[in-house]
Design an enzyme around this catalytic site. Structure first.
Site, PDB file in Angstrom:
ATOM      1  N   HIS A  46      -1.003   4.501   7.673  1.00  0.00           N
ATOM      2  CA  HIS A  46      -0.388   5.055   6.470  1.00  0.00           C
ATOM      3  C   HIS A  46      -0.023   6.539   6.601  1.00  0.00           C
ATOM      4  O   HIS A  46      -0.741   7.293   7.261  1.00  0.00           O
ATOM      5  CB  HIS A  46      -1.337   4.878   5.279  1.00  0.00           C
ATOM      6  CG  HIS A  46      -1.697   3.462   5.001  1.00  0.00           C
ATOM      7  ND1 HIS A  46      -2.862   2.887   5.473  1.00  0.00           N
ATOM      8  CD2 HIS A  46      -1.034   2.485   4.319  1.00  0.00           C
ATOM      9  CE1 HIS A  46      -2.916   1.620   5.079  1.00  0.00           C
ATOM     10  NE2 HIS A  46      -1.816   1.353   4.395  1.00  0.00           N
ATOM     11  N   ASP A  49      -3.976   7.833   8.334  1.00  0.00           N
ATOM     12  CA  ASP A  49      -4.822   6.983   9.166  1.00  0.00           C
ATOM     13  C   ASP A  49      -3.921   6.372  10.242  1.00  0.00           C
ATOM     14  O   ASP A  49      -2.828   6.880  10.493  1.00  0.00           O
ATOM     15  CB  ASP A  49      -5.569   5.929   8.336  1.00  0.00           C
ATOM     16  CG  ASP A  49      -4.634   5.017   7.529  1.00  0.00           C
ATOM     17  OD1 ASP A  49      -3.454   4.905   7.900  1.00  0.00           O
ATOM     18  OD2 ASP A  49      -5.088   4.422   6.537  1.00  0.00           O
ATOM     19  N   SER A  69       0.808  -1.220   0.000  1.00  0.00           N
ATOM     20  CA  SER A  69       0.000   0.000   0.000  1.00  0.00           C
ATOM     21  C   SER A  69       0.841   1.269   0.000  1.00  0.00           C
ATOM     22  O   SER A  69       0.344   2.341  -0.326  1.00  0.00           O
ATOM     23  CB  SER A  69      -0.944   0.018   1.211  1.00  0.00           C
ATOM     24  OG  SER A  69      -0.210  -0.046   2.423  1.00  0.00           O
TER      25      SER A  69
END
Length: 357
Positions: free
Chosen positions: A334, A331, A46
């Site tokens: 991340h 978040d 990610s």
């Protein structure tokens, strides 16, 4: 005699000021052309997935608000951040695109094929099992798509020119976090097979094998990103009921990165590849310990929701902080777009120093 490695780092070093305060984009583009840096190809999780998971059957997606609220036109793309990723900033500085497209995008353009795409898949890892747990693309599958990419490139420009583009590309590999947080520390399979140190060695060997595969596919320039300071992630601190970074997790992050670097040293010597290493661990530790240095304020929690536990689906539709550019984390896991911008700039600087040494 000026080596190709030095030529590459001179081009990349010019990008650094852009990412930390401003440089003439025309200068960087001219350097990229002059030194024949053809494109950027990206593999990983990610941290570098611009939306490949949108096109596969997995719950690990970020294609909904508030993800992407600060992206162009405020739209979610599948990037697990409020805006762009480090690889987007690097590609823009080199003059190719402001946002790297996912290879699985349904409307991939010839210009995307020419200047680079991302094969990365959120929740993936060096361990094939890590990707399988979330039904995402393991690195082996990402490399299969890279083979398909090469075939499409050949059809577009011919075999000879395609090989030259790949030879002069910069490949980025960024993963490893999920192998620990989504696999070893959450699922029972690997802990029964390996001690933590044995698992680290296993992951480093997996990475080494994939680097050999990349080399066999024509990649000669590679940037490998180490795992960040996992103990500083808001989610980890919440789960461990700590206000400050959890040093146990940071210590094994640092230990694993050392094992990665040893494998990369071997690859440089045996494969003759030009390989740079990015100290993501050090970058995160410095940003958390010295936020004012980077114009940051909030280092302890994320911008989405409470900032302590939400990420992915649990961040969906949540309220956010007023100014994400002052936060390290978007978040609970991340980074923010601003942090990715910092990572990109310092990563390029690290690359320059390592290859010039």
């Amino acid at each position: 005699m000026v080596t190709r490695a030095v030529v590459l780092v001179v081009a990349l070093a010019a990008v650094m000021p852009l990412l930390t305060g401003g440089i003439d984009n025309k200068q960087v583009k001219l350097l990229a052309t002059r030194f024949n840096v053809t494109c950027v190809v990206v593999f990983g999780d990610s941290s570098v997935d611009p939306g490949n998971n949108n096109y596969i059957a997995t719950s690990m997606k970020g294609n909904f608000l508030p993800y992407g609220k600060d992206f162009f036109r405020g739209r979610p793309t599948g990037r697990f951040s409020n805006g762009r990723l480090a690889t987007d900033f690097i590609a823009e500085a080199l003059g190719y695109t402001k946002a790297i497209r996912p290879f699985l995008h349904k409307r991939l353009r010839p210009v995307d094929i020419l200047h680079g795409v991302s094969f990365a898949s959120a929740a993936s890892g060096y361990d094939e099992l890590t990707a399988n747990l979330s039904n995402v693309l393991p690195l082996s599958k990402q490399l299969e798509y890279f083979r398909e990419y090469k075939m499409r490139l050949r059809r577009l420009v011919g075999a000879g020119k395609a090989e030259n583009i790949i030879k002069n590309s910069v490949a980025v590999l960024s993963m490893g976090t999920n192998d620990f947080l989504e696999n070893y520390y959450l699922e029972p399979i690997r802990p029964k097979q390996y001690t933590l140190e044995q698992y680290q060695n296993y992951l480093a060997s997996c990475m080494s094998d994939h680097v050999k595969t990349m080399h066999g596919l024509g990649v000669t320039r590679l940037v490998v990103v180490g795992v960040p300071a996992l103990g500083c992630m808001p989610l980890v601190k919440t789960l461990m009921n700590q206000k400050t970074c959890v040093e146990k997790y940071n210590n094994f992050s640092s230990s694993f990165n050392s094992k990665l670097q040893l494998k990369l040293d071997v690859a440089r010597k045996t494969l003759g590849m030009k390989i740079g290493y990015v100290d993501a661990y050090g970058i995160f530790r410095d940003a958390v310990n010295n936020p004012k240095k980077y114009g940051l304020i909030e280092t302890s929690k994320g911008c989405c929701g409470t900032g302590t536990v939400e990420y992915g689906d649990t961040c969906k539709g949540m309220s956010t902080c007023a100014d994400a550019s002052k936060y390290v984390f978007w978040d609970a896991v991340h980074p923010t777009e601003r942090m990715y911008e910092i990572i990109a700039g310092q990563a390029i600087d690290s690359l320059r120093k390592q290859l010039m040494a």
